[in-house]
Design an enzyme around this catalytic site. Structure first.
Site, mmCIF file in Angstrom:
data_model
loop_
_atom_site.group_PDB
_atom_site.id
_atom_site.type_symbol
_atom_site.label_atom_id
_atom_site.label_comp_id
_atom_site.label_asym_id
_atom_site.label_seq_id
_atom_site.Cartn_x
_atom_site.Cartn_y
_atom_site.Cartn_z
ATOM 1 N N MET A 197 0.833 -9.068 11.671
ATOM 2 C CA MET A 197 -0.033 -9.546 10.601
ATOM 3 C C MET A 197 0.695 -10.696 9.914
ATOM 4 O O MET A 197 1.785 -10.511 9.377
ATOM 5 C CB MET A 197 -0.327 -8.406 9.616
ATOM 6 C CG MET A 197 -1.203 -8.794 8.459
ATOM 7 S SD MET A 197 -1.855 -7.335 7.572
ATOM 8 C CE MET A 197 -0.369 -6.454 7.137
ATOM 9 N N ARG A 200 -1.613 -0.244 4.302
ATOM 10 C CA ARG A 200 -1.221 0.325 3.010
ATOM 11 C C ARG A 200 -1.116 1.845 3.084
ATOM 12 O O ARG A 200 -0.176 2.432 2.557
ATOM 13 C CB ARG A 200 -2.215 -0.107 1.929
ATOM 14 C CG ARG A 200 -2.023 -1.540 1.486
ATOM 15 C CD ARG A 200 -3.078 -2.020 0.504
ATOM 16 N NE ARG A 200 -2.719 -3.353 0.012
ATOM 17 C CZ ARG A 200 -3.475 -4.097 -0.784
ATOM 18 N NH1 ARG A 200 -4.668 -3.636 -1.172
ATOM 19 N NH2 ARG A 200 -3.071 -5.287 -1.187
ATOM 20 N N TYR A 240 6.150 -3.908 0.437
ATOM 21 C CA TYR A 240 5.279 -4.138 1.593
ATOM 22 C C TYR A 240 3.797 -4.043 1.260
ATOM 23 O O TYR A 240 3.378 -3.233 0.433
ATOM 24 C CB TYR A 240 5.550 -3.061 2.641
ATOM 25 C CG TYR A 240 6.509 -3.430 3.754
ATOM 26 C CD1 TYR A 240 6.735 -4.748 4.128
ATOM 27 C CD2 TYR A 240 7.173 -2.432 4.458
ATOM 28 C CE1 TYR A 240 7.600 -5.057 5.160
ATOM 29 C CE2 TYR A 240 8.041 -2.737 5.500
ATOM 30 C CZ TYR A 240 8.253 -4.053 5.846
ATOM 31 O OH TYR A 240 9.094 -4.343 6.869
ATOM 32 N N GLU A 241 2.999 -4.845 1.984
ATOM 33 C CA GLU A 241 1.528 -4.735 2.028
ATOM 34 C C GLU A 241 0.870 -4.715 0.658
ATOM 35 O O GLU A 241 0.005 -3.904 0.364
ATOM 36 C CB GLU A 241 1.109 -3.483 2.826
ATOM 37 C CG GLU A 241 1.765 -3.321 4.167
ATOM 38 C CD GLU A 241 1.659 -4.565 5.041
ATOM 39 O OE1 GLU A 241 0.763 -5.394 4.806
ATOM 40 O OE2 GLU A 241 2.492 -4.703 5.950
ATOM 41 N N GLY A 242 1.302 -5.630 -0.184
ATOM 42 C CA GLY A 242 0.836 -5.660 -1.567
ATOM 43 C C GLY A 242 1.771 -4.832 -2.409
ATOM 44 O O GLY A 242 1.843 -3.612 -2.263
#
Length: 599
Positions: A162, A298, A439-441
């Site tokens: 990603m 998430r 991570y991931e937001g």
């Protein structure tokens, strides 16, 4: 340091008593998810985690991944472990059967993901990103794209990444500058550089499918003008075979404080002007497509927080039973007790155990909600389940990863001075865990998502539903007898405080743009902790019923009740105390100037 052992008994308890696995097995597509099949899957997954992934965890950390001449090599044992992972069919156990997946419920797949990450978090980051790409292609890919990529991704023969972040953008994805220019054949030419790309290059899989965010000519500014592109490392021929190497490369790998074995790459696209990409989901629809992938990631990163806490806990218990120091009350003079007999060590271990079991309940429940949202025959139930899944996701990610760091730190503390020495290995869990709240937001973004979007979702229906469910459990506890009176009281107080905090946000957020952001992080912690207490209370009630029926392991079920009581008495009051920080507003945050902060 012993190898990781999967907590199968607790996993099965949660799947059968918090999640309704029996009901899931009756949904279309999940008919084969019967308890004996799931038990067998979990058993084999546990063996793979213990025997294959766990033994190379520490060596992978010490050796790390490296890049030379744009070629990345992973640590010794990684290639063989990944080959066994693919051969075992583990990569796609929840993917649709039409693409050669296992078709198992997400709730079950999450249990296996927990095992991989407990055994070896750095290794498990690779399939985590592939899973997100599978979901994005299923939701937004054309039939041709699905036929080209999905079976190889589901099997794990091909991996995926990603690509969001750029050096000038960070969490502000709308500031990205990567470009996509249309080509005459309908493909696109991608150019730009991305940073922090997990497993951006490696030799584990035959191909790597990069999902890359970029701007097309004339695209609107900000996130509205972002499109998503499939950019393979090797182009794919019409017959599915691999073609020429695409114009992309790994420029460098980041030197990190943890997850050393995971190659975190700086990726460059189009240096020679011929990086081929394929639009997915429509022009300027990139964020919608990427969020499908990111929401999957998430939840899986939340699992990583749970997983690393479980691994650290197992080692902490083992150490506390072996390490002798000091005297326990009542011991003869001159003898030393294992530190597990000291009250403060017990407090730390119980804090770990109770939070881990609460996280497991939350995350598996989140998975069940997704399963019902996608497979239940009733449209109303599907909609309600998706709303609940969306509400729980920022809690699963934010709370679990915060706790992953905190509980790994407690494990270091239990080891004392030896915890600060790399020889014991417990420090690796603390170092590895530290990336997870980022991570991931980041978890601040998770908190803003919770208060800014999820509270108002469907007119607040998911919030009202879970609060009502909590009230029911409070009443059930009160009606059960003296054994659960204190639990009922504490949970009732916490639910009341959560309702008051929620009402305050509903009332004040529309009038003050800083009101909700100021209280968002303590609110996420508060909400998650109350959900954890509620789910452990449900576990205790179920354990009591099983004990009364003479069904199950008495020692295990007794421990369930004790653990729920500990959480209620020692941890849940912390949630009630967060009412003040949630409702304080932003005045105290902005009363000090920037100059005073730096003075």
């Amino acid at each position: 340091m012993g190898e990781y052992v999967a907590p199968l008994k607790d996993m099965r308890f949660v799947l059968n008593n918090i999640v309704d696995l029996n009901a899931l097995s009756k949904l279309d597509g999940f008919e084969h998810a019967e308890s004996d099949v799931v038990d067998a899957v979990l058993e084999e997954a546990g063996k793979f985690a213990t025997n294959v992934l766990s033994p190379i965890n520490k060596s992978g950390d010490l050796q790390g991944s490296h890049v030379k001449d744009a070629v990345v090599t992973t640590p010794d044992g990684w290639i063989d472990a990944y080959a066994q992972f693919v051969e075992g069919g583990w990569n796609g156990i929840s993917a649709p059967e039409e693409f050669d997946g296992g078709g198992l419920p997400s709730a079950v797949a999450l249990a296996t993901v927990e095992m991989w990450n407990s055994a070896n978090l750095a290794f498990s980051l690779c399939p985590l990103l592939t899973q997100g790409a599978i979901e994005s292609l299923l939701a937004h890919g054309t039939e041709e794209q699905q036929q080209t990529y999905l079976k190889k991704l589901v099997s794990g023969e091909w991996a995926a990444t990603m690509n969001l972040t750029e050096s000038q953008a960070g969490s502000d994805v709308g500031a990205l500058r990567s470009k996509a220019e249309p080509a005459e054949d309908g493909s696109w030419r991608i150019s730009g550089q991305k940073i922090f790309i997990t497993y951006g290059d490696h030799e584990l899989s035959e191909n790597i499918i990069h999902l890359v965010l970029a701007r097309t000519p004339g695209a609107p500014a900000g996130t509205r003008g972002i499109s998503l592109f499939i950019v393979p490392k090797f182009l794919v021929n019409d017959d599915g075979s691999l073609g020429a190497r695409n114009d992309l490369k790994c420029v460098s790998l980041e030197e990190k404080i943890g997850i050393h074995a995971s190659p975190t790459a700086v990726m460059s696209y189009g240096d020679e002007g011929n990086c081929v990409g394929y639009l997915i989901g429509g022009e300027n629809k990139g964020m919608a497509c990427m969020f499908t992938m990111m929401n999957s990631a998430r939840l899986n990163v939340g699992v990583q927080g749970l997983a690393i806490a479980e691994r650290a806990y197992q080692q902490a218990v083992e150490y506390a039973r072996d390490r002798k120091q000091g005297q326990a009350p009542g011991m003869p003079k001159g003898e030393m007790a294992p530190i597990i007999n000291h009250a403060d060590v017990r407090r730390m271990l119980m804090t770990m155990k109770a939070n881990i079991e609460a996280m497991r309940c939350l995350i598996y429940l989140n998975g069940e909600c997704l399963d019902k949202a996608h497979h239940h025959p009733d449209e109303t139930v599907r909609a309600e389940s998706m709303g609940m899944a969306e509400l729980l996701t920022p809690m699963s990610k934010g709370w679990s990863t915060d706790l992953g760091v905190e509980l790994a730190s407690i494990a270091v503390q239990i080891h004392g001075g030896m915890g600060f020495v790399e020889e014991t290995g417990v420090g690796q869990y603390y170092r590895d865990a530290r990336i997870l709240p980022i991570y991931e937001g980041t978890n601040g973004i998770q908190a803003l998502d919770l208060v800014g979007r999820k509270l108002g979702l469907n007119g607040g229906a998911p919030v009202k539903t879970i609060l009502a469910d909590m009230d029911i459990v409070v009443q059930e506890l009160a009606q059960t007898g003296n054994e659960f009176t204190a639990m009922s009281l504490q949970l009732g107080l916490a639910v009341s405080a959560l309702k008051e905090a929620t009402d305050w946000l509903y009332t004040n957020a529309p009038n003050d743009p800083n009101a909700a952001p100021a209280g968002a992080t303590p609110y996420l912690r508060m909400f998650s902790t109350v959900v954890g207490g509620y789910l452990l209370a449900k576990s205790a009630l179920k354990a009591k019923n099983l004990l009364a029926a003479g069904d199950g392991d008495k020692g295990f079920l007794d421990a369930k009740i004790v653990t729920a009581n500990f959480f209620t008495a020692q941890i849940l009051p912390q949630a009630t105390a967060l009412l003040g920080p949630v409702t304080e507003g932003a005045n105290t945050l902005f009363a000090i100037t920037e100059e005073q902060l730096s003075a």
